[in-house]
Design a protein around this motif. Structure first.
Motif, mmCIF file in Angstrom:
data_model
loop_
_atom_site.group_PDB
_atom_site.id
_atom_site.type_symbol
_atom_site.label_atom_id
_atom_site.label_comp_id
_atom_site.label_asym_id
_atom_site.label_seq_id
_atom_site.Cartn_x
_atom_site.Cartn_y
_atom_site.Cartn_z
ATOM 1 N N ILE A 1 -15.823 1.124 -62.600
ATOM 2 C CA ILE A 1 -14.927 2.069 -63.278
ATOM 3 C C ILE A 1 -15.616 3.416 -63.483
ATOM 4 O O ILE A 1 -15.021 4.482 -63.269
ATOM 5 C CB ILE A 1 -14.457 1.476 -64.619
ATOM 6 N N VAL A 2 -16.893 3.387 -63.874
ATOM 7 C CA VAL A 2 -17.635 4.640 -64.070
ATOM 8 C C VAL A 2 -17.780 5.398 -62.752
ATOM 9 O O VAL A 2 -17.640 6.631 -62.698
ATOM 10 C CB VAL A 2 -19.010 4.340 -64.697
ATOM 11 N N SER A 3 -18.023 4.680 -61.655
ATOM 12 C CA SER A 3 -18.168 5.334 -60.350
ATOM 13 C C SER A 3 -16.861 5.980 -59.906
ATOM 14 O O SER A 3 -16.846 7.127 -59.434
ATOM 15 C CB SER A 3 -18.631 4.309 -59.310
ATOM 16 N N VAL A 4 -15.755 5.259 -60.076
ATOM 17 C CA VAL A 4 -14.451 5.811 -59.678
ATOM 18 C C VAL A 4 -14.103 7.038 -60.511
ATOM 19 O O VAL A 4 -13.610 8.052 -59.988
ATOM 20 C CB VAL A 4 -13.365 4.723 -59.797
ATOM 21 N N CYS A 5 -14.375 6.980 -61.810
ATOM 22 C CA CYS A 5 -14.093 8.133 -62.678
ATOM 23 C C CYS A 5 -14.958 9.339 -62.303
ATOM 24 O O CYS A 5 -14.473 10.479 -62.289
ATOM 25 C CB CYS A 5 -14.308 7.752 -64.138
ATOM 26 N N SER A 6 -16.219 9.107 -61.978
ATOM 27 C CA SER A 6 -17.102 10.215 -61.597
ATOM 28 C C SER A 6 -16.641 10.868 -60.295
ATOM 29 O O SER A 6 -16.592 12.103 -60.183
ATOM 30 C CB SER A 6 -18.538 9.707 -61.451
ATOM 31 N N ASN B 1 -13.848 15.304 -57.401
ATOM 32 C CA ASN B 1 -12.757 15.684 -56.504
ATOM 33 C C ASN B 1 -11.802 16.670 -57.183
ATOM 34 O O ASN B 1 -11.315 17.614 -56.549
ATOM 35 C CB ASN B 1 -12.000 14.435 -56.064
ATOM 36 N N TYR B 2 -11.536 16.463 -58.463
ATOM 37 C CA TYR B 2 -10.679 17.405 -59.188
ATOM 38 C C TYR B 2 -11.341 18.780 -59.290
ATOM 39 O O TYR B 2 -10.665 19.816 -59.214
ATOM 40 C CB TYR B 2 -10.379 16.863 -60.579
ATOM 41 N N GLN B 3 -12.658 18.797 -59.433
ATOM 42 C CA GLN B 3 -13.372 20.069 -59.478
ATOM 43 C C GLN B 3 -13.244 20.814 -58.150
ATOM 44 O O GLN B 3 -13.077 22.037 -58.119
ATOM 45 C CB GLN B 3 -14.840 19.824 -59.815
ATOM 46 N N LYS B 4 -13.308 20.080 -57.042
ATOM 47 C CA LYS B 4 -13.118 20.716 -55.738
ATOM 48 C C LYS B 4 -11.685 21.211 -55.566
ATOM 49 O O LYS B 4 -11.449 22.294 -55.026
ATOM 50 C CB LYS B 4 -13.455 19.727 -54.620
ATOM 51 N N THR B 5 -10.729 20.405 -56.013
ATOM 52 C CA THR B 5 -9.322 20.773 -55.834
ATOM 53 C C THR B 5 -8.968 22.047 -56.586
ATOM 54 O O THR B 5 -8.204 22.889 -56.091
ATOM 55 C CB THR B 5 -8.424 19.621 -56.306
ATOM 56 N N SER B 6 -9.517 22.207 -57.781
ATOM 57 C CA SER B 6 -9.200 23.372 -58.606
ATOM 58 C C SER B 6 -10.122 24.561 -58.346
ATOM 59 O O SER B 6 -10.074 25.540 -59.093
ATOM 60 C CB SER B 6 -9.279 22.987 -60.085
ATOM 61 N N SER B 7 -10.960 24.496 -57.320
ATOM 62 C CA SER B 7 -11.878 25.596 -57.035
ATOM 63 C C SER B 7 -11.121 26.753 -56.375
ATOM 64 O O SER B 7 -10.109 26.553 -55.693
ATOM 65 C CB SER B 7 -13.009 25.122 -56.123
#
Length: 218
Positions: free
Chosen positions: A75-80, A85-91
């Motif tokens: 769960i921790v790996s998937v959340c990280s 990925n969200y950081q890349k998407t909103s760049s």
């Protein structure tokens, strides 16, 4: 009178002998306390804590996290990964590439209008490291006519230079590769030579002001 007094003292001494335990009996009682068994599962809560209680068996001690620890790590790996990925998407880099696709004639001829991510939750693959000057990402986009995979690669030769786009292309669903840099690099216009000259001029003015202030302080 004297005989009664002697009888009372003898009776008191006999009572003291009966109440005072012998060393052998006291040692036996102390040894018996060490034989107190350890609590077993289902015995209920311990109402008293004793330092001489027997330790439990090693086989009774179980690692309760043995089954749930892999699930927790997953769960921790998937959340990280989702956060990165969200950081890349909103760049701003991804936003700039989408805007360039919407304004590019060849991209609109292939994809159509309303160009955006193909999936509702986009997945940006590749490397995006602006600090070291290396960008190489690709993701799927779609429009009213179809979908394709867009790849954008750029690098910065030095810390004082601008990013240079090495690849900006589309790979359609049929496997056709289309180079979108034939008409020029649209990303270099975001900060061209004029912007670089303006930055150098601002640095020059700041340096002159610092030198003048230093001369006045003297």
């Amino acid at each position: 009178m004297l005989s009664r007094l002697v009888q009372r003292r003898l009776a008191a001494s006999l009572r003291n002998c009966k109440t005072t335990p012998s060393p052998s009996t006291s040692s036996r009682s102390i040894q018996r306390r060490w034989i107190t068994p350890a609590p077993k599962p289902g015995d209920g809560p311990l109402m008293s804590r004793r330092a001489d209680r027997e330790l439990p068996e090693i086989s009774q001690v179980r690692f309760r996290w043995g089954r749930t620890l892999p699930i927790f790590l997953a769960i921790v790996s998937v959340c990280s990964i989702s956060i990165f990925n969200y950081q890349k998407t909103s760049s701003p880099i991804v936003s700039s590439t989408l805007y360039a696709l919407r304004t590019n004639t060849r991209a609109r001829a292939i994809l159509g209008d309303d160009i955006y991510f193909k999936h509702q939750i986009p997945w940006i693959r590749g490397q995006m490291n602006q600090m070291q000057g290396r960008i190489n990402i690709y993701f799927t986009v779609k429009g009213t006519r179809g979908w394709a995979t867009m790849r954008f690669a750029s690098h910065r030769p030095s810390s004082r230079s601008l990013f240079e786009t090495t690849e900006w292309s589309l790979t359609t669903a049929d496997g056709e590769w289309v180079d979108l840099l034939d008409g020029g690099d649209p990303f270099r216009g975001l900060l061209g030579d004029d912007g670089l000259a303006a930055m150098e001029e601002d640095d020059l003015h700041a340096t002159r002001g610092y030198r003048q202030q230093g001369a006045l302080n003297k």
